[in-house]
Design a protein around this motif. Structure first.
Motif, PDB file in Angstrom:
ATOM      1  N   GLY A   1      42.862  35.625  38.865  1.00  0.00           N
ATOM      2  CA  GLY A   1      41.951  35.213  37.794  1.00  0.00           C
ATOM      3  C   GLY A   1      40.526  35.708  37.940  1.00  0.00           C
ATOM      4  O   GLY A   1      39.606  35.149  37.341  1.00  0.00           O
ATOM      5  N   ALA A   2      40.321  36.739  38.706  1.00  0.00           N
ATOM      6  CA  ALA A   2      38.971  37.253  38.948  1.00  0.00           C
ATOM      7  C   ALA A   2      38.313  37.767  37.676  1.00  0.00           C
ATOM      8  O   ALA A   2      38.972  38.298  36.795  1.00  0.00           O
ATOM      9  N   LYS A   3      37.009  37.596  37.617  1.00  0.00           N
ATOM     10  CA  LYS A   3      36.222  38.175  36.535  1.00  0.00           C
ATOM     11  C   LYS A   3      35.690  39.554  36.939  1.00  0.00           C
ATOM     12  O   LYS A   3      35.505  40.422  36.117  1.00  0.00           O
ATOM     13  N   LYS A   4      35.441  39.716  38.247  1.00  0.00           N
ATOM     14  CA  LYS A   4      34.884  40.975  38.756  1.00  0.00           C
ATOM     15  C   LYS A   4      35.471  41.265  40.133  1.00  0.00           C
ATOM     16  O   LYS A   4      35.542  40.379  40.979  1.00  0.00           O
ATOM     17  N   VAL A   5      35.881  42.523  40.326  1.00  0.00           N
ATOM     18  CA  VAL A   5      36.363  42.964  41.638  1.00  0.00           C
ATOM     19  C   VAL A   5      35.615  44.243  42.001  1.00  0.00           C
ATOM     20  O   VAL A   5      35.468  45.140  41.175  1.00  0.00           O
ATOM     21  N   GLN A   6      35.123  44.289  43.226  1.00  0.00           N
ATOM     22  CA  GLN A   6      34.438  45.483  43.719  1.00  0.00           C
ATOM     23  C   GLN A   6      35.231  46.071  44.870  1.00  0.00           C
ATOM     24  O   GLN A   6      35.829  45.341  45.668  1.00  0.00           O
ATOM     25  N   LEU A   7      35.242  47.381  44.943  1.00  0.00           N
ATOM     26  CA  LEU A   7      35.868  48.114  46.028  1.00  0.00           C
ATOM     27  C   LEU A   7      34.744  48.550  46.959  1.00  0.00           C
ATOM     28  O   LEU A   7      33.916  49.382  46.601  1.00  0.00           O
ATOM     29  N   LEU A   8      34.685  47.927  48.130  1.00  0.00           N
ATOM     30  CA  LEU A   8      33.600  48.211  49.065  1.00  0.00           C
ATOM     31  C   LEU A   8      34.160  48.786  50.355  1.00  0.00           C
ATOM     32  O   LEU A   8      35.237  48.393  50.807  1.00  0.00           O
ATOM     33  N   GLY A   9      33.416  49.732  50.928  1.00  0.00           N
ATOM     34  CA  GLY A   9      33.873  50.320  52.174  1.00  0.00           C
ATOM     35  C   GLY A   9      32.901  51.340  52.727  1.00  0.00           C
ATOM     36  O   GLY A   9      31.761  51.446  52.270  1.00  0.00           O
TER      37      GLY A   9
END
Length: 103
Positions: A27-35
């Motif tokens: 149910g996420a509103k925002k997902v970030q790909l960090l690395g």
């Protein structure tokens, strides 16, 4: 969760398409790909939300390397990619996912 790799013949990069499925995004509103590839910068552009409620992002990563990464959901919850090439311990007592661009 998954990612697909495509090595480009025209330049020394690997095009990697990351996908976090709706069930994992919970149910996420925002997902970030960090690395490693964006210095774990929490102001990084969020992944694209699809109609299916999956999230996707495609990056061109330098070939011949390994990159640690995680998904950050709504700025609070970290998730690893269960399909990662490997996992390594991080300084927070958890693990980071690893994507390898070594052919």
């Amino acid at each position: 969760m998954s990612f697909k790799k495509q090595f480009l013949k025209s330049k020394p990069v690997c095009k990697v398409s990351f996908r976090l499925d709706a069930a994992e995004a919970s149910g996420a509103k925002k997902v970030q790909l960090l690395g490693d590839f964006n210095n774990w910068d929490k102001s990084a552009e969020p992944m694209t939300a699809l109609k299916s409620n999956d999230f996707t992002a495609t990056l061109e990563l330098e070939a011949g390397k390994e990159f640690q990464f995680r998904y950050l959901i709504d700025g609070t919850e970290w998730k690893n990619d269960s399909q990662a090439d490997s996992f390594v311990a991080n300084s927070f007592g958890e693990e980071n996912s690893v994507v390898s661009t070594i052919a």
